[in-house]
Every structure is written in structure tokens, then in C-alpha cells.
Scaffold this active site. Structure first.
Site, PDB file in Angstrom:
ATOM      1  N   LYS A  64       0.806  -1.194  -0.069  1.00 14.27           N
ATOM      2  CA  LYS A  64      -0.104   0.121   0.158  1.00 14.27           C
ATOM      3  C   LYS A  64       0.865   1.197  -0.011  1.00 14.27           C
ATOM      4  O   LYS A  64       0.688   2.220  -0.829  1.00 14.27           O
ATOM      5  CB  LYS A  64      -0.891  -0.006   1.132  1.00 14.27           C
ATOM      6  N   THR A  65       1.917   1.236   0.765  1.00 13.21           N
ATOM      7  CA  THR A  65       2.857   2.422   0.906  1.00 13.21           C
ATOM      8  C   THR A  65       3.522   2.684  -0.301  1.00 13.21           C
ATOM      9  O   THR A  65       3.774   3.807  -0.903  1.00 13.21           O
ATOM     10  CB  THR A  65       3.781   2.349   2.120  1.00 13.21           C
ATOM     11  N   ASP A 109      -1.017   6.739   6.557  1.00 15.52           N
ATOM     12  CA  ASP A 109      -0.914   5.135   6.968  1.00 15.52           C
ATOM     13  C   ASP A 109      -1.950   4.936   8.131  1.00 15.52           C
ATOM     14  O   ASP A 109      -2.058   5.877   9.066  1.00 15.52           O
ATOM     15  CB  ASP A 109       0.244   4.751   7.094  1.00 15.52           C
ATOM     16  N   THR A 158      -5.393  -1.393   7.177  1.00  9.67           N
ATOM     17  CA  THR A 158      -5.872  -2.976   7.282  1.00  9.67           C
ATOM     18  C   THR A 158      -7.008  -3.244   7.696  1.00  9.67           C
ATOM     19  O   THR A 158      -7.649  -4.478   7.662  1.00  9.67           O
ATOM     20  CB  THR A 158      -4.836  -3.543   8.125  1.00  9.67           C
ATOM     21  N   ARG A 217       6.704  -8.103   2.262  1.00 11.66           N
ATOM     22  CA  ARG A 217       7.521  -7.599   3.205  1.00 11.66           C
ATOM     23  C   ARG A 217       8.241  -8.796   3.953  1.00 11.66           C
ATOM     24  O   ARG A 217       9.167  -8.846   4.193  1.00 11.66           O
ATOM     25  CB  ARG A 217       6.866  -6.891   4.237  1.00 11.66           C
TER      26      ARG A 217
END
Length: 339
Positions: A64-65, A109, A158, A217
């Protein structure tokens, strides 16, 4: 930080920045979302307008980032990043909004964690590009309207269900990011290895991808840990032997389960006969916060088909028994029926 946790660790930020894709072409997976965003950004640039507000949601660690930064790069504008919990008062947001230039991106975020007062303050800025700022206090208090430069708001969360309907309605595009297939993760692993100057075999890259819980990640974190094993216990290259050895040492099994995942499943199976059992009871049994179990551990266990939620509570599936080479209660009943 668990090795298989999808949550971002502050100590990993410098590594993530180096490995982060810079263009939609470099970004692997999420094809429909990428195609749509490429159309939207190209159209906005052609009209010389700011991009419509976007809400990216889905499990942590899926990009997302990264997508927010790619959008800013594609639009050729600056991006200002801030975490939702930091925005506690309207003035915290006002200082950020007034500094944005035309078409700049504001990325928040964990937007579901911003203070409700700030959320209401954000509505006007997103919709009218104008905010009211309070001057002085007490009897002399007054508000002045401050015009903002048209900007693009990108939120990441999330837990989209925690956003108020009013805030959600301000976003023009709300895509959900999904977990990655091993083939897609393999491409990410090979790209990251190249950037980090790590030699890795194709077989090893695929093995890591299968155990990375569908999350880029986690795959990047595993690469950095396996590099250490390769340099000290191996020959400097991440091959299949050092990969299997290193993952075993890290407690990551063939399904990507770590020690706490196994603890949850073992308690569910052995103490509660496979369930169903309530979340609070399960959290007490494993010594972990119920919210942590629900938000961090459960999503992957459910996705993998190892547990399921029922109205009565959590229940281990037949696949969970099979994974631990145990006989499920249903299978025992079938065997009894045969005799």
C-alpha cells in the site's frame, strides 16, 4: 518482531526504501489495480488536475505504501507521509495541508486510527480544498477560512470497516490488495536479491516464496536473514540447502507457520479438541492478546484453511490436523462407523 510478521518494523525502513519499486512496471502482482491506477494517473496528468482521492486497503505488507509513492512519482509531484495515530488534533493536520502544493499527495497510513475530531476536519479539506482555522481562544476566539491547493489524499488501512461511512465516501477509488501467489513472490525475491547483491538460486527463491505467507515484506525479511546463514554456514550463495536449513533455524515450516501459529493450532487441537472455542479463551490459553490473535495471526491461518470462524468460536480444520499428522475428530468418527 516475529520473522513472519507482516507488520513494518522501524528498523526495516531503510531496507524497504531501497527495495521499493519506483514504477507500476516494477510493481509485481495486483494487475487490475495497477492498470486502473495507470489510467487514472495518466488522465489526471493530461488534464493537469489532481488525482481523485484513493483508499488502499488490505492486509499489511502487500504494498500500500509502495503504491502511494509510485502514484506520486507517476504524477511527478511531492508526497507527504504521516501515520494516522500521529494526527491527534486538527492543528496537526492543518499544518500539513497548508504546505501542500498543487496536485501533491498526502499519504496517511493506518488512516482508521486518526482521531475522530481530525477525521471531521479532514472532510472539508478533501471535498472543498478549504479548512477553518481557529484563532485565539475564549471570548476572542474566531475562525478563518484558509484555501488549500487541490491535492490528492491517499489513505491506507488494514481495517477498512473501522472507517466511518462519511470518510469512506470521500474516496473516489477504493481497491483491495490481495495476497501474492508464490510465482509473483519469486519475482520479487529475485529482484530484491539483485538489489542487495545476493546470489540466489531459482529453486531457493521459489522455496522462500512458498513460505512467505503471500507477503512481499516477509519475503524480503527472509532474504536478509538467509543471507546471514549463507555467508556463515554456507558458501555465500542462497541455495536450496541453506534455505531449508535457515528456515528451519528460524522456525518457519513449509506452510510458512512460525512458533506462535503452531502454538495457537496445537492449543486449539489438543486442549479444546479442535474447537469451537471463543477468542478470549484461546488468547488466555496461548498467553497472547486477543486483538493480536485476531489481527495478526488469524488472517493467514484462515487464508491457509487451517482454522475457520464459526458462530460458536474458532475451529481447527481437517487440513490443520493433516499438517500436524494428526487424526481429526470427524475422521475418527468415520473410522468408528466402518467398524
Amino acid at each position: 518482531m516475529r520473522i513472519t510478521s507482516p507488520a513494518r518494523s522501524p528498523s526495516e525502513d531503510k531496507y524497504e526504501r531501497n527495495l521499493r519499486p519506483k514504477t507500476f512496471r516494477e510493481f509485481v502482482n495486483q494487475e487490475k489495480i495497477k492498470d486502473n491506477l495507470l489510467v487514472f494517473t495518466s488522465a489526471a496528468k493530461k488534464r493537469k488536475e489532481p488525482l481523485d482521492h484513493i483508499l488502499l486497503y488490505g492486509p499489511p505488507g502487500l504494498g500500500k505504501t509502495t503504491l502511494a509513492h509510485i502514484i506520486a512519482i507517476e504524477m511527478d509531484v511531492d508526497i507527504t507521509s504521516v501515520s494516522g495515530p500521529v494526527l491527534q488534533k486538527p492543528r496537526d493536520l492543518a499544518g500539513i495541508l497548508t504546505k501542500l502544493k498543487h496536485s501533491d499527495v498526502l499519504f496517511i497510513d493506518e488512516i482508521h486510527r486518526i482521531n475522530k475530531d481530525v477525521e471531521e476536519y479532514l472532510y472539508q479539506g478533501m471535498e472543498d480544498y478549504r479548512i477553518d482555522i481557529m484563532i485565539d481562544s475564549g471570548p476572542n476566539a474566531r475562525s478563518i477560512k484558509v484555501n488549500l491547493q487541490p491535492f490528492t489524499m491517499i489513505g491506507a488501512t488494514t481495517r477498512s470497516g473501522l472507517l466511518s461511512p462519511a470518510l469512506r465516501s470521500r474516496f473516489g477509488y477504493i481497491p483491495r490488495l490481495s495476497y501474492y501467489e508464490p510465482k509473483a513472490l519469486k519475482l520479487i525475491i529475485e529482484r530484491s536479491s539483485s538489489i542487495l547483491n545476493i546470489e540466489i538460486t531459482e529453486e531457493a527463491a521459489l522455496e522462500i516464496a512458498k513460505r512467505a505467507r503471500g507477503t512481499p515484506r516477509i519475503s524480503n525479511r527472509l532474504i536478509r536473514r538467509l543471507r546471514d546463514f549463507a555467508e556463515i554456514k554456507g558458501k555465500g550463495e542462497i541455495d536450496i540447502e541453506i534455505t531449508r536449513y535457515g528456515l528451519q533455524q528460524l522456525g518457519v515450516d513449509k506452510m510458512g507457520l512460525d512458533l506462535m501459529d503452531k502454538e495457537i493450532l496445537h492449543n486449539l487441537i489438543e486442549k479444546f479438541n479442535g474447537g469451537p472455542v471463543g477468542l478470549k479463551t484461546l488468547s488466555t490459553a496461548v498467553g497472547e492478546n486477543s486483538e493480536t490473535i485476531e489481527e495478526v495471526f488469524e488472517p493467514y491461518l484462515i487464508l491457509s484453511g487451517l482454522i475457520k470462524r464459526t458462530p460458536q468460536g474458532r475451529k481447527a480444520t481437517a487440513l490443520a490436523y493433516e499438517h500436524f499428522k494428526l487424526t481429526s475428530p470427524d475422521e475418527k468418527e468415520k473410522r468408528k462407523g466402518l467398524f
